[in-house]
Design an enzyme around this catalytic site. Structure first.
Site, PDB file in Angstrom:
ATOM      1  N   CYS A   1       0.828  -1.210   0.000  1.00 20.06           N
ATOM      2  CA  CYS A   1       0.000   0.000   0.000  1.00 20.06           C
ATOM      3  C   CYS A   1       0.863   1.263   0.000  1.00 20.06           C
ATOM      4  O   CYS A   1       1.550   1.544   0.981  1.00 20.06           O
ATOM      5  CB  CYS A   1      -0.904  -0.057   1.232  1.00 20.06           C
ATOM      6  SG  CYS A   1      -1.712   1.482   1.660  1.00 20.06           S
TER       7      CYS A   1
ATOM      8  N   CYS B   1       0.147   3.650   2.863  1.00 20.22           N
ATOM      9  CA  CYS B   1       0.657   3.104   4.133  1.00 20.22           C
ATOM     10  C   CYS B   1       2.145   3.377   4.264  1.00 20.22           C
ATOM     11  O   CYS B   1       2.634   3.700   5.350  1.00 20.22           O
ATOM     12  CB  CYS B   1       0.393   1.601   4.211  1.00 20.22           C
ATOM     13  SG  CYS B   1      -1.357   1.159   4.073  1.00 20.22           S
TER      14      CYS B   1
END
Length: 104
Positions: A28, A31
């Site tokens: 991600c 993230c």
């Protein structure tokens, strides 16, 4: 930041600690964006324990907690949900800090 390895461990920590769970995944990009400032946030909010929950390894926990976008944050105090910052949007350091300050 400690890592949650199993759904049972998640439940135990959720019900016995004042904790913030960071739902994330290696792939991600949003993230990865927040990763550099998480240690500083942990230090600033030392009254909480911080735990990493890998979305791919603990999909059943994510489904149970209705976490469908990452990165997301859920705070618990001995089983009581204090708040959640759950969305698929990229989060800034300031937004995460504002969320945590708003818990108390």
């Amino acid at each position: 930041m400690k890592t949650i390895e199993t759904a049972a461990q998640y439940e135990k920590v959720k019900n016995t600690a004042k904790a913030i769970f960071v739902f994330s995944a290696d792939w991600c990009p949003d993230c990865r964006f927040i990763q550099p400032f998480l240690p500083e946030i942990e230090k600033s909010f030392s009254d909480y324990e911080f735990y990493y929950v890998d979305r791919d390894q603990l999909l059943e926990v994510c489904q149970q907690e209705n976490v469908f976008g990452i990165p997301s944050f859920i705070a618990y105090d001995h089983g009581k949900e204090l708040g959640r910052f759950v969305s698929k949007d990229r989060k800034t350091k300031e937004e995460v800090e504002q969320f945590i300050r708003g818990l108390s």
